[in-house]
Motif scaffolding. Structure first.
Motif, PDB file in Angstrom:
ATOM      1  N   ARG A 255     100.995  -0.489-114.324  1.00  0.00           N
ATOM      2  CA  ARG A 255     101.421  -1.781-114.882  1.00  0.00           C
ATOM      3  C   ARG A 255     101.349  -1.772-116.407  1.00  0.00           C
ATOM      4  NH1 ARG A 255     103.759  -4.300-110.397  1.00  0.00           N
ATOM      5  NH2 ARG A 255     102.659  -3.388-108.616  1.00  0.00           N
ATOM      6  N   TYR A 256     100.635  -0.783-116.978  1.00  0.00           N
ATOM      7  CA  TYR A 256     100.547  -0.622-118.433  1.00  0.00           C
ATOM      8  C   TYR A 256     100.083  -1.916-119.113  1.00  0.00           C
ATOM      9  CZ  TYR A 256     103.220   3.475-117.148  1.00  0.00           C
ATOM     10  OH  TYR A 256     103.650   4.634-116.548  1.00  0.00           O
ATOM     11  N   LYS A 257      98.969  -2.456-118.616  1.00  0.00           N
ATOM     12  CA  LYS A 257      98.480  -3.736-119.122  1.00  0.00           C
ATOM     13  C   LYS A 257      97.023  -3.671-119.573  1.00  0.00           C
ATOM     14  CE  LYS A 257     102.134  -6.384-118.385  1.00  0.00           C
ATOM     15  NZ  LYS A 257     102.783  -7.171-119.458  1.00  0.00           N
ATOM     16  N   LYS A 258      96.536  -2.498-119.910  1.00  0.00           N
ATOM     17  CA  LYS A 258      95.109  -2.356-120.204  1.00  0.00           C
ATOM     18  C   LYS A 258      94.649  -3.222-121.367  1.00  0.00           C
ATOM     19  CE  LYS A 258      93.967   2.134-118.209  1.00  0.00           C
ATOM     20  NZ  LYS A 258      95.159   2.234-117.363  1.00  0.00           N
ATOM     21  N   GLU A 259      95.398  -3.228-122.446  1.00  0.00           N
ATOM     22  CA  GLU A 259      94.916  -3.961-123.613  1.00  0.00           C
ATOM     23  C   GLU A 259      94.884  -5.464-123.371  1.00  0.00           C
ATOM     24  OE1 GLU A 259      95.869  -1.225-127.425  1.00  0.00           O
ATOM     25  OE2 GLU A 259      97.543  -1.594-126.076  1.00  0.00           O
ATOM     26  N   GLU A 260      95.867  -5.961-122.621  1.00  0.00           N
ATOM     27  CA  GLU A 260      95.860  -7.376-122.318  1.00  0.00           C
ATOM     28  C   GLU A 260      94.724  -7.742-121.360  1.00  0.00           C
ATOM     29  OE1 GLU A 260      98.502  -5.342-122.287  1.00  0.00           O
ATOM     30  OE2 GLU A 260     100.394  -6.442-122.491  1.00  0.00           O
ATOM     31  N   LEU A 261      94.512  -6.949-120.307  1.00  0.00           N
ATOM     32  CA  LEU A 261      93.449  -7.278-119.353  1.00  0.00           C
ATOM     33  C   LEU A 261      92.076  -7.184-120.012  1.00  0.00           C
ATOM     34  CD1 LEU A 261      91.721  -4.641-118.012  1.00  0.00           C
ATOM     35  CD2 LEU A 261      93.997  -4.137-117.134  1.00  0.00           C
ATOM     36  N   LEU A 262      91.930  -6.268-120.969  1.00  0.00           N
ATOM     37  CA  LEU A 262      90.660  -6.167-121.676  1.00  0.00           C
ATOM     38  C   LEU A 262      90.379  -7.418-122.504  1.00  0.00           C
ATOM     39  CD1 LEU A 262      90.759  -2.425-122.786  1.00  0.00           C
ATOM     40  CD2 LEU A 262      89.164  -3.462-121.168  1.00  0.00           C
ATOM     41  N   LEU A 263      91.423  -8.029-123.053  1.00  0.00           N
ATOM     42  CA  LEU A 263      91.231  -9.289-123.775  1.00  0.00           C
ATOM     43  C   LEU A 263      90.645 -10.347-122.840  1.00  0.00           C
ATOM     44  CD1 LEU A 263      94.536  -9.499-125.871  1.00  0.00           C
ATOM     45  CD2 LEU A 263      92.225  -9.087-126.751  1.00  0.00           C
ATOM     46  N   GLY A 264      91.130 -10.366-121.605  1.00  0.00           N
ATOM     47  CA  GLY A 264      90.613 -11.330-120.640  1.00  0.00           C
ATOM     48  C   GLY A 264      89.177 -11.055-120.239  1.00  0.00           C
ATOM     49  N   ILE A 265      88.862  -9.784-120.012  1.00  0.00           N
ATOM     50  CA  ILE A 265      87.492  -9.433-119.599  1.00  0.00           C
ATOM     51  C   ILE A 265      86.484  -9.752-120.695  1.00  0.00           C
ATOM     52  CG2 ILE A 265      85.967  -7.521-118.985  1.00  0.00           C
ATOM     53  CD1 ILE A 265      88.363  -6.185-117.621  1.00  0.00           C
ATOM     54  N   LEU A 266      86.856  -9.502-121.936  1.00  0.00           N
ATOM     55  CA  LEU A 266      85.918  -9.630-123.050  1.00  0.00           C
ATOM     56  C   LEU A 266      86.003 -10.969-123.775  1.00  0.00           C
ATOM     57  CD1 LEU A 266      86.351  -6.042-124.538  1.00  0.00           C
ATOM     58  CD2 LEU A 266      84.397  -6.901-123.232  1.00  0.00           C
ATOM     59  N   GLU A 267      86.830 -11.867-123.271  1.00  0.00           N
ATOM     60  CA  GLU A 267      87.089 -13.131-123.973  1.00  0.00           C
ATOM     61  C   GLU A 267      85.807 -13.901-124.281  1.00  0.00           C
ATOM     62  OE1 GLU A 267      89.832 -17.158-123.446  1.00  0.00           O
ATOM     63  OE2 GLU A 267      89.458 -15.842-121.730  1.00  0.00           O
ATOM     64  N   LYS A 268      84.860 -13.954-123.348  1.00  0.00           N
ATOM     65  CA  LYS A 268      83.646 -14.751-123.534  1.00  0.00           C
ATOM     66  C   LYS A 268      82.429 -13.926-123.933  1.00  0.00           C
ATOM     67  CE  LYS A 268      85.087 -18.457-120.438  1.00  0.00           C
ATOM     68  NZ  LYS A 268      84.739 -19.285-119.256  1.00  0.00           N
ATOM     69  N   ASN A 269      82.588 -12.607-124.024  1.00  0.00           N
ATOM     70  CA  ASN A 269      81.473 -11.754-124.425  1.00  0.00           C
ATOM     71  C   ASN A 269      82.016 -10.415-124.906  1.00  0.00           C
ATOM     72  OD1 ASN A 269      79.163 -10.118-124.629  1.00  0.00           O
ATOM     73  ND2 ASN A 269      78.102 -11.278-123.041  1.00  0.00           N
ATOM     74  N   GLN A 270      82.148 -10.283-126.217  1.00  0.00           N
ATOM     75  CA  GLN A 270      82.723  -9.059-126.785  1.00  0.00           C
ATOM     76  C   GLN A 270      81.731  -7.905-126.853  1.00  0.00           C
ATOM     77  OE1 GLN A 270      83.320 -12.190-128.552  1.00  0.00           O
ATOM     78  NE2 GLN A 270      85.085 -12.273-127.172  1.00  0.00           N
ATOM     79  N   THR A 271      80.457  -8.157-126.529  1.00  0.00           N
ATOM     80  CA  THR A 271      79.454  -7.089-126.616  1.00  0.00           C
ATOM     81  C   THR A 271      79.362  -6.257-125.343  1.00  0.00           C
ATOM     82  OG1 THR A 271      77.609  -8.449-125.800  1.00  0.00           O
ATOM     83  CG2 THR A 271      78.082  -8.523-128.168  1.00  0.00           C
ATOM     84  N   LEU A 272      79.971  -6.717-124.247  1.00  0.00           N
ATOM     85  CA  LEU A 272      79.862  -6.002-122.982  1.00  0.00           C
ATOM     86  C   LEU A 272      80.539  -4.641-123.078  1.00  0.00           C
ATOM     87  CD1 LEU A 272      79.072  -6.039-119.948  1.00  0.00           C
ATOM     88  CD2 LEU A 272      81.329  -7.032-119.491  1.00  0.00           C
ATOM     89  N   VAL A 273      79.828  -3.598-122.676  1.00  0.00           N
ATOM     90  CA  VAL A 273      80.380  -2.245-122.669  1.00  0.00           C
ATOM     91  C   VAL A 273      81.199  -2.040-121.391  1.00  0.00           C
ATOM     92  CG1 VAL A 273      79.836   0.217-122.657  1.00  0.00           C
ATOM     93  CG2 VAL A 273      78.493  -1.358-124.067  1.00  0.00           C
TER      94      VAL A 273
END
Length: 386
Positions: free
Chosen positions: A141-159
């Motif tokens: 689907r070539y959507k990694k960068e967008e999905l990462l924005l969603g995962i990290l939206e509320k916590n940018q420190t999560l590895v």
């Protein structure tokens, strides 16, 4: 003392029930808390999932994906199933986000929200020292960068670490990928497995490139931000070919003098994250696997010793970063696999896996590391014992 350990099993049996029985027969010791299932795309994924799920303890969680090859300590395999059974001092919450194609940001947010709910923690309260996220997406689907924005939206420190579910099918029009989450098997989605542990752990990555000191600037991109139209103010393919001393026709990643040998990387601190160009197009532009920003500077890299650097990674860097390493989940770029085949070093690369702690993994469709979409890299989530 806190520790996370893993047993692995591999089967080449094609019947789903026989394969499941073969895999579970190889396991010994305590019941696993989490099982990873990396299976050739040629397998009947739903039947395999059902057969494995029925034979696991009720409380054991199950995640997995289709692959373009399967990895364990015995090497890199094709048309098989590799299972990793993790036990020890950890909790895990699972979340599946659907609809990557329509709204990848929302899919990522949905996946991490569900994983957090299972652990009873708010996203903004995740302690980056005790929590780490494993991410597997539908790579085609070539959507990694967008999905990462969603995962990290509320916590940018999560590895985060992981890669894309894949397929060994070479025809792009026929490629597809599926993800396993307990009893569900789905495409067009993203899985987050959120670990909570006091055991030693690290997200790591290894590539076989070294910096050259040369840089190029992306000076013009298209509206999708995936095609470089100009590099250093000149037509992109022409300029890149000029830097490498080849013709534009020789640039494509699968060719011996092109992007695979001299890729680009984003420098972050002292680290270089490989974000290689992919394919020159007929209009003179270059297609990248990741999103591009006008004005961004990328470092030009050159290939080193693939097998040797992988061997050093497992023998030296991983033990240095993880105390008493016991388990490693491997996400190995299919581009690395192509290069290993093209240069005849697959046996040496497979041999290097013997130096890893107990390992299970797959050849993936691009990788995730610390919130970045990268490529031609091996990303690893490793656990140990203190």
């Amino acid at each position: 003392m806190a520790n996370v350990k893993m047993q692995t099993a591999r089967s080449t049996l094609t019947d789903p029930v026989a394969a499941a029985e073969d895999l579970l027969r190889q396991l010994h010791g305590p019941p696993p808390k989490l099982v990873t299932l990396f299976a050739s795309r040629q397998r009947d994924q739903r039947a395999l999932n059902r057969a494995v799920r029925e034979r696991l303890p009720k409380d054991t969680r199950l995640v997995g994906a289709t692959t373009a090859g399967e990895l364990d300590n015995n090497g890199i395999h094709v048309n098989s199933v590799v299972l990793g059974a993790l036990s020890g001092d950890f909790e895990v919450g699972l979340g599946l986000g659907s609809g990557l194609t329509g709204d990848a940001i929302a899919a990522g947010a949905q996946a991490i929200k569900r994983a957090c709910e299972e652990l009873g923690v708010r996203q903004q309260d995740l302690d980056a020292r005790r929590y780490v996220g494993l991410v597997i997406d539908d790579g085609f689907r070539y959507k990694k960068e967008e999905l990462l924005l969603g995962i990290l939206e509320k916590n940018q420190t999560l590895v985060l670490v992981g890669g894309g579910a894949s397929d060994s099918e070479p025809d792009p029009s026929r490629q597809s990928a599926l993800i396993h989450v307990d009893g569900e098997v789905a495409g067009d989605g993203v899985l987050v497995a959120l670990f909570k542990t006091n055991a030693p752990w690290a997200a790591l990555r290894s590539h076989w490139y070294v910096p050259t000191g040369q840089r190029l600037t992306i000076t013009k991109v298209d509206e999708t931000h995936t095609r470089a139209l100009e590099i250093d103010g000149l037509p992109a393919a022409k300029r890149y070919a000029e830097i490498l001393g080849v013709t534009p026709e020789e640039l494509e990643f699968g060719k011996p003098k092109g992007f695979a040998v001299r890729p680009t990387a984003l420098k972050v601190g002292r680290e270089y994250f490989i974000r290689a160009a992919w394919r020159p197009l007929e209009d003179g532009s270059i297609l990248f696997a990741n999103l591009l920003e006008e004005g961004s500077e990328l470092d030009l890299m050159k290939a080193g010793d693939l097998a040797g650097m992988t061997r050093d990674f497992f023998a030296e860097e991983l033990p240095r970063r993880v105390q008493n390493p016991q388990a490693a989940l491997l996400f190995h770029c299919s581009g690395r696999m192509w290069y290993a085949n093209a240069t005849g070093v697959v046996p040496q690369l497979s041999e290097a896996l013997k130096l890893a702690p107990s390992a299970a993994g797959m050849n993936v469709q691009f990788e995730i590391y610390s919130g970045f979409h990268i490529n031609t890299t091996l990303t690893v989530l490793a656990f140990g014992s203190n």
